[in-house]
Design an enzyme around this catalytic site. Structure first.
Site, short mmCIF file in Angstrom:
data_model
loop_
_atom_site.label_atom_id
_atom_site.label_comp_id
_atom_site.label_asym_id
_atom_site.label_seq_id
_atom_site.Cartn_x
_atom_site.Cartn_y
_atom_site.Cartn_z
N ASP A 38 0.86 -1.18 0.00
CA ASP A 38 0.00 0.00 0.00
C ASP A 38 0.90 1.23 0.00
O ASP A 38 2.12 1.13 0.03
CB ASP A 38 -0.94 0.01 1.21
N GLY B 127 4.15 1.36 -2.12
CA GLY B 127 4.07 1.70 -3.53
C GLY B 127 2.68 2.13 -3.92
O GLY B 127 1.81 2.31 -3.07
N ASP B 128 2.49 2.28 -5.22
CA ASP B 128 1.23 2.77 -5.77
C ASP B 128 0.72 1.75 -6.78
O ASP B 128 1.38 1.48 -7.79
CB ASP B 128 1.48 4.12 -6.46
N PHE B 129 -0.47 1.17 -6.52
CA PHE B 129 -0.95 0.12 -7.41
C PHE B 129 -1.38 0.65 -8.77
O PHE B 129 -1.72 -0.13 -9.67
CB PHE B 129 -2.05 -0.74 -6.77
N HIS C 266 -13.83 -1.39 -5.47
CA HIS C 266 -15.04 -0.56 -5.34
C HIS C 266 -14.73 0.92 -5.17
O HIS C 266 -15.63 1.75 -5.24
CB HIS C 266 -15.92 -1.07 -4.20
#
Length: 325
Positions: free
Chosen positions: A188, A214-216, A234
């Site tokens: 995350d 990190g950044d997904f 969602h």
């Protein structure tokens, strides 16, 4: 339904004042508390009398009030994170967006961004105190789900379980605590995973978890056998969901599984908490809840095939998919 907002504001105010914390040692009167809290004693007495009628306090002799079992849930650090949940959902930055839901219905855009000038997760990135409270809120709001998910699905066959967007690791900890075989990767944003070591240590699984920040939207950890995304899909628009799922598709083992933990909406007018949560998704992050068929269509666009939807002993289901639409 209309007056439910009155109760919500009263409970929020009790949490904001840390009122129950001040009653933890012994019953006290409003007159005794008012100076300490900087409040008007007669008005505080009326407020505490109202809370007693709701079962949060109990009025005793001498106009003193005691904490009840229900009220104890509002104590700082109490199991269930009720206080954090109330302080988040009742806060002006959160609740203010819901007051402008008409804007979202008119435009399809988030009222939150109109109110704050930025998406909700950018806002949390700039406000670490609210971010920590929000992470605790998610634990409280979805508190029954981690053990239910861990019990409903056999994770023991996997070598590595990657929790994408897993916040402080509450779900991953429940999975690893129940299934001894797998190791975990918690992934995350940096400010979110900052609180994870404490939670993982409390669940005695820290030695089996690697924390990666990190950044997904850019990448996810490679080589996992199962990729769990709990209440992630969602949160985002379809285009953003396809970006996240595309990174998962690229990173996972060919025979791996993607597991979406979400409130899968029933068809028709069957009541379900996900249908109300869907309105929160519209107004705050700009995402949506989906039916099974809508998840099937979304996953197919990302190169996955939905294999089954597994109910759990909670409001969420596990949407399982494999590579190959």
């Amino acid at each position: 339904m209309a007056t439910a907002a009155w109760i919500s504001r009263l409970v929020y105010t009790a949490a904001r004042l840390d009122l129950v914390d001040h009653l933890a040692a012994a019953p006290r009167s409003a007159k005794d508390l008012a100076g300490q809290l900087g409040l008007h004693a007669p008005s505080l007495h009326r407020f505490m009398r109202c809370l007693a009628s709701l079962g949060l306090l109990a009025e005793q002799t001498g106009q003193r009030f005691a904490m009840t079992a229900l009220g104890e849930a509002l104590k700082t650090g109490a199991p269930g994170s009720a206080r954090a949940t109330i302080l988040t959902t009742g806060s002006p930055w959160f609740a203010g967006a819901l007051d402008d839901i008409v804007y979202s219905l008119q435009t399809g855009r988030t009222a939150f961004e109109k109110l704050h000038g930025m998406p909700i997760f950018d806002y949390l990135g700039r406000h670490p105190d609210e971010a920590s409270l929000f992470s605790e809120t998610m634990i409280g709001f979805h508190g029954q789900e981690p053990p239910a998910v861990a019990a409903a699905y056999d994770f023991s066959a996997f070598g590595t379980v990657v929790d994408v967007g897993g916040a402080t690791g509450n779900l991953l900890a429940a999975i690893l605590a129940r299934h001894e075989g797998p190791r975990g990767i918690l992934f995350d944003r940096p400010h979110v995973v900052a609180d994870a070591p404490t939670l993982l240590a409390a669940q005695h699984v820290q030695a089996r978890v690697a924390i990666e920040a990190g950044d997904f939207f850019e990448t996810v950890p490679a080589g996992g056998d199962a990729y769990v995304l709990s209440h992630v899909i969602h949160d985002w628009s379809e285009e953003q969901c396809l970006t996240i799922l595309g990174h998962v598709h690229k990173a996972m083992q060919p025979d791996g599984r993607v597991l979406l933990v979400e409130m899968v909406l029933p068809a028709g007018d069957t009541p379900h908490p996900g249908k109300v949560l869907d309105m929160v998704m519209l107004v705050l992050p700009g995402g949506q809840e989906r039916t099974e068929e809508e998840y099937r269509e979304l996953l197919a666009k990302a190169g996955f095939r939905l294999t089954r939807v597994i109910p759990t002993n909670s409001d969420v289901s596990i949407v399982e998919a494999v590579q190959g639409a």
